[in-house]
Scaffold this active site. Structure first.
Site, PDB file in Angstrom:
ATOM      1  CG  HIS A 109      -1.998   1.034   1.152  1.00  0.00           C
ATOM      2  ND1 HIS A 109      -1.753   2.357   1.409  1.00  0.00           N
ATOM      3  CD2 HIS A 109      -3.317   0.952   0.810  1.00  0.00           C
ATOM      4  CE1 HIS A 109      -2.878   3.048   1.235  1.00  0.00           C
ATOM      5  NE2 HIS A 109      -3.842   2.214   0.874  1.00  0.00           N
ATOM      6  CD  GLU A 166      -5.303   1.480  -3.077  1.00  0.00           C
ATOM      7  OE1 GLU A 166      -6.496   1.196  -2.990  1.00  0.00           O
ATOM      8  OE2 GLU A 166      -4.670   2.055  -2.167  1.00  0.00           O
TER       9      GLU A 166
HETATM   10  P1  PGA Z   1      -9.878   5.802   0.352  1.00  0.00           P
HETATM   11  O1  PGA Z   1      -8.526   4.939   0.507  1.00  0.00           O
HETATM   12  O2  PGA Z   1     -10.985   4.862  -0.010  1.00  0.00           O
HETATM   13  O3  PGA Z   1     -10.050   6.462   1.665  1.00  0.00           O
HETATM   14  O4  PGA Z   1      -9.602   6.767  -0.754  1.00  0.00           O
HETATM   15  C1  PGA Z   1      -8.261   3.894  -0.378  1.00  0.00           C
HETATM   16  C2  PGA Z   1      -7.049   3.132   0.096  1.00  0.00           C
HETATM   17  O5  PGA Z   1      -6.155   3.709   0.732  1.00  0.00           O
HETATM   18  O6  PGA Z   1      -6.972   1.928  -0.161  1.00  0.00           O
END
Ligand code: PGA
Length: 241
Positions: A109, A166
């Site tokens: 992540h 992401e």
């Molecule tokens: P969010 O975060 O849905 O708050 O934009 C997504 C993530 O960090 O996986």
């Protein structure tokens, strides 16, 4: 087709908050069911995956379900140690998780890369250890390093990953990216990882999830997963997309 909808609770929520979240989630699903939005035997089945902090894994484990109203709930970790069991104080190894039915591990992540300085090689080590324990890694990538991340993973393991696109600009900002950008990055993922399941994460909520479900195999949802009722609405989008 089954959609994968992952709730990433990050470091929010206490252990004692878990039962209330599930009460709200199930109440939300029941309400949507009474409106005919989700129903048993729905054409789209949804694999909901909850990724709580490590201390809440056992509490979430009490609430896992097989398909009910077309939705099943499974367990994930948000991270795992790049090392096997051993002298690594504070780390959580795959062996530590034995006894819990963890099916997925989020790895790489951007918050791990940014605040904990994780490299593509660290992420590759996590992928290897997760797969060796029968856990499917969900590898988070952004556009500029998707190829480098794939290249760091052993070629025979790449095809066993799920990839989550992401984009940094979209995480926690309310600025989700355009669907055509997601489609473009999906092509890059296919080039480097192959035809793996591909999901999108970044400000997904009940107002925009439907458009992503048309082009992706699911979503990684953080902010909109923190309240069970709101998350039920996101899940319902897979049933009406
Ligand atoms: P969010 O975060 O849905 O708050 O934009 C997504 C993530 O960090 O996986």
């Amino acid at each position: 087709m089954t959609k994968l909808i992952i709730a990433n609770w990050k470091s929010h929520k206490s252990v004692k908050a878990v039962p209330t979240w599930f009460e709200e989630f199930h109440a939300g699903l029941s309400e949507l069911s009474s409106q005919g939005v989700v129903s048993a035997g729905a054409a789209v089945e949804t694999q909901v995956v909850i990724a709580p902090s490590f201390p809440s894994l056992a509490a979430v484990n009490q609430h896992l379900t097989a398909y009910q109203m077309g939705v099943s709930v499974a367990l994930a970790v948000q991270d795992v140690s790049p090392f096997p069991a051993g002298k690594y104080t504070g780390a959580v190894s795959m062996q530590n998780l034995e006894g819990l039915p963890v099916e997925y591990a989020i790895v790489g992540h951007s918050e791990r890369r940014r605040y904990f300085h994780e490299s593509h090689v660290d992420v590759a080590m996590k992928v290897e250890l997760a797969l060796a324990s029968g856990v499917t890694p969900i590898v988070c990538v952004d556009e500029e390093y998707v190829a480098d991340q794939a290249a760091a993973i052993a070629p025979e393991l790449v095809a066993q990953c799920i990839v989550a696109y992401e984009p940094l600009s979209a995480i926690g900002t309310g600025n989700s990216v355009a669907v055509d950008q997601v489609v473009r990055v999906k092509d890059l993922v296919v080039k480097s990882f192959g035809e793996v399941p591909f999901i999108y994460g970044g400000s997904v909520d009940e107002t925009n999830a439907r458009e992503y479900f048309l082009v992706c195999d699911g979503a990684l949802v953080a902010t909109a997963s923190l309240a069970g009722g709101q998350f039920a609405k996101v899940v319902a989008c897979a049933h009406s997309s």
